[in-house]
Design a protein around this motif. Structure first.
Motif, PDB file in Angstrom:
ATOM      1  N   THR A 150     -23.476  13.498  42.780  1.00  0.00           N
ATOM      2  CA  THR A 150     -24.583  13.914  43.163  1.00  0.00           C
ATOM      3  C   THR A 150     -25.591  13.423  42.676  1.00  0.00           C
ATOM      4  OG1 THR A 150     -24.340  14.978  40.321  1.00  0.00           O
ATOM      5  CG2 THR A 150     -23.108  16.183  41.741  1.00  0.00           C
ATOM      6  N   MET A 151     -26.380  14.758  42.868  1.00  0.00           N
ATOM      7  CA  MET A 151     -28.318  13.657  42.652  1.00  0.00           C
ATOM      8  C   MET A 151     -29.080  15.069  42.025  1.00  0.00           C
ATOM      9  SD  MET A 151     -28.594  11.858  46.363  1.00  0.00           S
ATOM     10  CE  MET A 151     -30.429  11.319  45.524  1.00  0.00           C
ATOM     11  N   ARG A 152     -29.828  14.465  41.307  1.00  0.00           N
ATOM     12  CA  ARG A 152     -30.987  15.678  40.122  1.00  0.00           C
ATOM     13  C   ARG A 152     -32.075  15.285  40.446  1.00  0.00           C
ATOM     14  NH1 ARG A 152     -29.981  21.090  37.977  1.00  0.00           N
ATOM     15  NH2 ARG A 152     -31.329  20.643  35.632  1.00  0.00           N
ATOM     16  N   ALA A 153     -33.028  16.650  40.695  1.00  0.00           N
ATOM     17  CA  ALA A 153     -34.772  16.355  40.922  1.00  0.00           C
ATOM     18  C   ALA A 153     -35.322  18.225  40.624  1.00  0.00           C
ATOM     19  CB  ALA A 153     -34.820  16.683  42.100  1.00  0.00           C
ATOM     20  N   ALA A 154     -36.209  17.971  39.630  1.00  0.00           N
ATOM     21  CA  ALA A 154     -37.339  18.950  39.231  1.00  0.00           C
ATOM     22  C   ALA A 154     -36.938  20.200  40.912  1.00  0.00           C
ATOM     23  CB  ALA A 154     -38.580  18.795  39.317  1.00  0.00           C
ATOM     24  N   TYR A 155     -37.160  19.412  42.084  1.00  0.00           N
ATOM     25  CA  TYR A 155     -37.654  20.234  43.030  1.00  0.00           C
ATOM     26  C   TYR A 155     -36.546  18.963  44.642  1.00  0.00           C
ATOM     27  CZ  TYR A 155     -40.942  23.044  40.922  1.00  0.00           C
ATOM     28  OH  TYR A 155     -41.988  24.201  40.462  1.00  0.00           O
ATOM     29  N   VAL A 156     -36.335  19.958  45.133  1.00  0.00           N
ATOM     30  CA  VAL A 156     -36.190  19.978  46.798  1.00  0.00           C
ATOM     31  C   VAL A 156     -36.352  20.174  48.337  1.00  0.00           C
ATOM     32  CG1 VAL A 156     -33.883  19.487  48.067  1.00  0.00           C
ATOM     33  CG2 VAL A 156     -33.358  19.071  45.777  1.00  0.00           C
ATOM     34  N   VAL A 157     -36.968  19.572  48.639  1.00  0.00           N
ATOM     35  CA  VAL A 157     -37.541  19.497  50.193  1.00  0.00           C
ATOM     36  C   VAL A 157     -36.303  20.302  51.040  1.00  0.00           C
ATOM     37  CG1 VAL A 157     -39.375  19.849  52.170  1.00  0.00           C
ATOM     38  CG2 VAL A 157     -39.643  19.415  49.332  1.00  0.00           C
ATOM     39  N   GLY A 158     -36.394  20.222  51.782  1.00  0.00           N
ATOM     40  CA  GLY A 158     -34.859  20.517  52.967  1.00  0.00           C
ATOM     41  C   GLY A 158     -36.013  20.311  54.467  1.00  0.00           C
ATOM     42  N   TYR A 273     -39.580  30.420  53.406  1.00  0.00           N
ATOM     43  CA  TYR A 273     -39.828  29.454  53.463  1.00  0.00           C
ATOM     44  C   TYR A 273     -39.992  27.958  52.236  1.00  0.00           C
ATOM     45  CZ  TYR A 273     -42.215  28.166  57.897  1.00  0.00           C
ATOM     46  OH  TYR A 273     -42.173  28.582  59.043  1.00  0.00           O
ATOM     47  N   ARG A 274     -39.527  29.379  50.429  1.00  0.00           N
ATOM     48  CA  ARG A 274     -39.234  29.021  49.159  1.00  0.00           C
ATOM     49  C   ARG A 274     -38.356  29.894  48.492  1.00  0.00           C
ATOM     50  NH1 ARG A 274     -42.393  29.411  43.557  1.00  0.00           N
ATOM     51  NH2 ARG A 274     -41.083  28.271  42.877  1.00  0.00           N
ATOM     52  N   VAL A 275     -36.922  29.475  47.945  1.00  0.00           N
ATOM     53  CA  VAL A 275     -36.453  30.004  47.094  1.00  0.00           C
ATOM     54  C   VAL A 275     -36.456  29.287  45.813  1.00  0.00           C
ATOM     55  CG1 VAL A 275     -33.824  30.759  47.323  1.00  0.00           C
ATOM     56  CG2 VAL A 275     -34.868  30.721  49.406  1.00  0.00           C
ATOM     57  N   GLY A 276     -37.020  29.674  45.108  1.00  0.00           N
ATOM     58  CA  GLY A 276     -36.758  28.924  43.740  1.00  0.00           C
ATOM     59  C   GLY A 276     -37.362  27.234  43.665  1.00  0.00           C
ATOM     60  N   ARG A 277     -36.969  26.726  43.458  1.00  0.00           N
ATOM     61  CA  ARG A 277     -36.879  25.255  43.421  1.00  0.00           C
ATOM     62  C   ARG A 277     -36.867  24.283  44.738  1.00  0.00           C
ATOM     63  NH1 ARG A 277     -38.538  23.288  38.675  1.00  0.00           N
ATOM     64  NH2 ARG A 277     -39.072  24.286  37.127  1.00  0.00           N
ATOM     65  N   VAL A 278     -36.505  25.131  45.614  1.00  0.00           N
ATOM     66  CA  VAL A 278     -35.995  24.287  46.829  1.00  0.00           C
ATOM     67  C   VAL A 278     -37.259  25.021  48.118  1.00  0.00           C
ATOM     68  CG1 VAL A 278     -34.171  24.174  49.071  1.00  0.00           C
ATOM     69  CG2 VAL A 278     -33.724  24.165  46.306  1.00  0.00           C
ATOM     70  N   LEU A 279     -37.680  24.584  48.651  1.00  0.00           N
ATOM     71  CA  LEU A 279     -39.156  24.473  49.784  1.00  0.00           C
ATOM     72  C   LEU A 279     -38.563  23.943  51.211  1.00  0.00           C
ATOM     73  CD1 LEU A 279     -40.657  23.553  47.374  1.00  0.00           C
ATOM     74  CD2 LEU A 279     -42.126  25.097  48.277  1.00  0.00           C
ATOM     75  N   LEU A 280     -39.223  24.652  52.249  1.00  0.00           N
ATOM     76  CA  LEU A 280     -37.870  23.956  53.400  1.00  0.00           C
ATOM     77  C   LEU A 280     -39.619  24.049  54.252  1.00  0.00           C
ATOM     78  CD1 LEU A 280     -36.077  26.609  55.086  1.00  0.00           C
ATOM     79  CD2 LEU A 280     -34.789  24.639  53.981  1.00  0.00           C
TER      80      LEU A 280
END
Length: 486
Positions: A150-158, A273-280
């Motif tokens: 696993t990897m952990r971050a404040a935000y993830v961008v796809g 383009y955004r779901v919570g802390r995940v963006l595209l």
């Protein structure tokens, strides 16, 4: 965000969009890791070959444009439908052309910038899922040795392309359809050099495009509507030659194919383009037909919009609501590109009397009516893209700022610091603060203009400075005010 989650960002995908975004974040002091399932190498099998003026401006604001320009071939005239020649030499930009340059050259420049800024790269690392909570995102990944971790971050961008694992992991659909099937690609040598930098035409059921790599090879893209076969069907050089002769009248003596493939072209866009802390961003958020060469350009401009906002939030200088403006500003642009590129393809491949008549009428209209032609060119090159401004805002808020001359140099040189730039009249002054630098018009212009890091107007005033030349009274004191909500 609590202390258990570091203020970091993971960018999934090391294509142009991901590299651009990672470089911006790292330059702003955000620790960034780029996760990529492929091995570490830049492939020459990319399909994108065109950089438009607005993208070149964004690269200029990062100090990359001059080096990239030196490797590409400028083209100041676009030909549409074989009848309409569109002159780009009067674009209101430092870059009055489009640049023909293979995507891998752009990737190489962006990767070097990201590495120099301190980005960490995790290659041969495949995303298999993710979970998020109030404090951050946990990625489930599989490394090159097959071990899950696993990897952990404040935000993830796809930014991981059309088949985005990030988009699928947050449950976002990707509605749309395949528009063109059995498109053929090849990298070949030519016995005869084409007359133009870009060679493109459509005749009847056939379309072909030829562009140079600069190393003696040319990329050929072709499509024959009459030959609709599965992508797994065998492909040989004779088929490439045939579709090229149908569309261009000759095959330029193609030989020595180093690579050939089939693919299909889709029109799709994620509903968010955004779901919570995940963006595209980029192809993970939208894919288009290759018409107009807007795919890579749109992704890079997504990254330019998102980068400064995400950095401001991660660094604690803005609230999370600022991230909602990324989707509010860029989703309509992606939708417009789908519409425009799809329209170009359908008109280029028109083969029925009424569609041929519609194409002829549109071509004649654009040829005669300059404002319509200017609007079309503005949308195609990105120069005409603007964002919605709040009610009552100055007329310039949300519009792109050209590379104006300043007493201290050029605007896009000033933007290389990654901060806002406040432009004030000669004799005016402002103390500035930690998120904007103060510069002065080189001309006698009397208005004041606050420019966002992505080159759009955040605030403007036509009022003369107050006694003592101070102009800061009307400037919003919060970064959250510098993105626009309709």
């Amino acid at each position: 965000m609590n202390g258990t989650t570091p203020r970091t960002v993971i960018v999934v995908g090391s294509g142009p969009t991901g590299l651009f975004l990672a470089g911006d974040l790292a330059a702003a002091g955000v620790p960034v890791t780029v996760v990529e399932k492929r091995p570490h190498k830049i492939s020459n099998l990319s399909r994108a070959f065109v950089l438009h003026a607005r993208t070149l401006e964004q690269l200029d604001a990062r100090g990359l444009a001059d080096g990239i320009e030196a490797k590409g071939q400028p083209l100041d005239t676009l030909s549409l439908f074989g009848r309409l020649a569109v002159d780009l030499s009067d674009l209101p930009s430092r870059f009055q052309h489009l640049l023909v340059l293979p995507q891998y050259e752009v990737e190489a420049a962006l990767q070097q910038r990201a590495a120099d800024a301190g980005v960490t790269f995790a290659y041969e690392t495949e995303v298999t899922g993710l979970t998020q909570d109030a404090d951050g995102v946990t990625l489930q990944v599989r490394t090159g040795d097959g071990e899950p971790t696993t990897m952990r971050a404040a935000y993830v961008v796809g930014t991981d392309g059309m088949r985005s694992a990030v988009r699928e992991s947050v449950g976002l659909p990707f509605p749309g359809k395949s528009v063109i099937r059995s498109v053929v690609l090849a990298d070949v040598k030519l016995a005869e050099e084409p007359e133009n930098v870009l060679t493109v035409n459509a005749v009847g059921d056939a379309f072909a495009f030829i562009a140079p790599f600069g190393d003696g090879y040319y990329r050929v893209i072709g499509w024959n509507r009459a030959r609709n076969v599965p992508e797994s069907a065998p492909l040989d050089l004779d088929e490439i030659k045939e579709v090229t002769r149908l569309a261009l009248g000759r095959d330029y003596g193609m030989h020595e194919a180093r690579w050939m493939s089939r693919f299909h072209s889709d029109e799709r866009q994620a509903p968010a383009y955004r779901v919570g802390r995940v963006l595209l961003a980029g192809d993970a958020a939208h894919v288009h037909t290759p018409a107009g060469g807007q795919g890579m350009n749109t992704g890079l401009q997504d990254a330019a919009n998102l980068g400064w906002k995400l950095a401001a939030v991660v660094n604690g200088r803005a609230g999370e609501a600022l991230l909602d403006t990324y989707e509010a500003e860029r989703h309509p642009v992606g939708k417009a590109v789908l519409r425009n590129s799809g329209g170009i393809v359908r008109l280029a491949m028109a083969n029925r009397p009424w569609t041929l008549a519609a194409r002829a009428a549109l071509t004649a209209f654009l040829g005669r009516v300059r404002p319509a032609r200017t609007r079309m060119v503005g949308q195609l090159t990105g120069i005409g893209v603007a964002y919605p401004a709040p009610r009552g805002a100055h007329r310039l808020v949300g519009t792109r700022v050209p590379d104006v001359r300043l007493k201290e140099g050029r605007l896009y040189e000033a933007l290389r610091q990654g901060a806002f730039v406040l432009i004030v009249p000669e004799g005016a002054h402002d103390k500035g603060d930690d998120h904007y630098a103060v510069t002065h018009w080189a001309s006698d212009r009397r208005m004041s203009l606050l420019v966002r890091p992505d080159g759009y107007v955040a605030w403007a005033s036509d009022e003369e400075p107050t006694d003592g030349g101070v102009i800061s009274a009307g400037i919003p004191d919060s970064l959250d005010s510098y993105a626009f909500r309709a």
